[in-house]
Scaffold this motif. Structure first.
Motif, short mmCIF file in Angstrom:
data_model
loop_
_atom_site.label_atom_id
_atom_site.label_comp_id
_atom_site.label_asym_id
_atom_site.label_seq_id
_atom_site.Cartn_x
_atom_site.Cartn_y
_atom_site.Cartn_z
N TYR A 45 31.77 37.94 -11.74
CA TYR A 45 31.51 39.00 -10.76
C TYR A 45 32.74 39.91 -10.63
O TYR A 45 32.61 41.14 -10.58
CB TYR A 45 31.17 38.36 -9.42
N GLN B 129 33.02 43.93 -11.37
CA GLN B 129 33.49 44.87 -10.35
C GLN B 129 34.62 45.74 -10.89
O GLN B 129 34.66 46.96 -10.64
CB GLN B 129 33.97 44.09 -9.11
N LYS C 113 34.55 49.79 -11.45
CA LYS C 113 35.61 50.61 -10.87
C LYS C 113 36.22 51.53 -11.93
O LYS C 113 36.48 52.71 -11.68
CB LYS C 113 36.69 49.72 -10.26
#
Length: 236
Positions: free
Chosen positions: A195, A199, A203
């Protein structure tokens, strides 16, 4: 799943996708008696792991994803499908894979054939068996190629390929965008990553002005850049 008892629609799909070519002239009238158009809603499962499979489906249009359930309970993405395909072909030969799921990504249509009534007829249809053999060989090739993609390409490339497929179209102030709002924990599982790594990659794409945060998901701001990063897409 919704069964659509509309012979006009059935005939339309048979003609549009030349489905008669998959069957012999001798047996097609018998197969036709049992054919029913089916509609699957977005996120609806066509096959679930360990599910009781009663139909073979001729997938017509829409988008579906095929995943494998691993021993640790996580899922891995195997395939993304948009065109003609057969689901339940292995089950036709009484071979079951209890660890495979097939899920509609958006509204999708197929033709259902109940195995109880059609299995023996299909075994007698040499034209159908030839096509099924070819399609099964293609599936093996696609699954192998996609497994190599999962193992050998950076997450950024795999994520962009997945976003290109899974995103839906939305309109924002008169402009159409691709919008992604899938569960990120599930997406990380499907792409074989953590995860946190997912992320960080989202980003990076946002900082590169390829994605932009919108409501509970992301919109694609630069579709050309996204497509370039997704140069090796998942085969379908």
């Amino acid at each position: 799943m919704e069964f659509i008892s509309d012979k006009n629609k059935l005939d339309y799909y048979i003609k549009k996708y030349r489905l008669k070519d998959y069957f012999s002239d001798e047996y097609f009238p018998e197969h036709y008696k049992y054919m029913t158009v089916t509609k699957f809603a977005r996120d609806e499962y066509i096959f679930t792991e360990r599910g009781n499979i009663q139909y073979m489906y001729i997938f017509l249009n829409g988008k579906v994803k095929v995943c494998s359930l691993l021993r640790n309970g996580k899922q891995q993405l195997l395939n993304l499908i948009t065109g003609i395909s057969f689901f339940g072909d292995l089950e036709l030969f009484n071979i079951t894979n209890p660890f495979i799921t097939i899920q509609a990504v958006n509204e999708s249509y197929a033709i259902a054939l109940p195995l109880t009534f059609t299995q023996e007829l299909l075994f007698q249809d040499s034209v159908f068996l030839k096509h099924i053999g070819t399609l099964l060989a293609k599936k093996i090739y696609v699954f192998t190629s996609n497994a190599a993609l999962n193992m050998n390409y950076p997450l950024e490339n795999r994520l962009c390929s997945y976003l290109s497929f899974i995103s839906k179209k939305i309109n924002i102030e008169g402009t159409e965008y691709s919008y992604f709002n899938e569960n990120l924990s599930e997406t990380a599982e499907l792409l074989g990553t953590s995860y946190r790594h997912l992320q960080r990659t989202l980003k990076d794409l946002k900082e590169s002005n390829i994605l932009e945060k919108y409501e509970k998901g992301y919109i694609v701001k630069d579709s050309k850049a996204l497509s370039k990063l997704a140069s090796d897409e998942y085969l379908i």
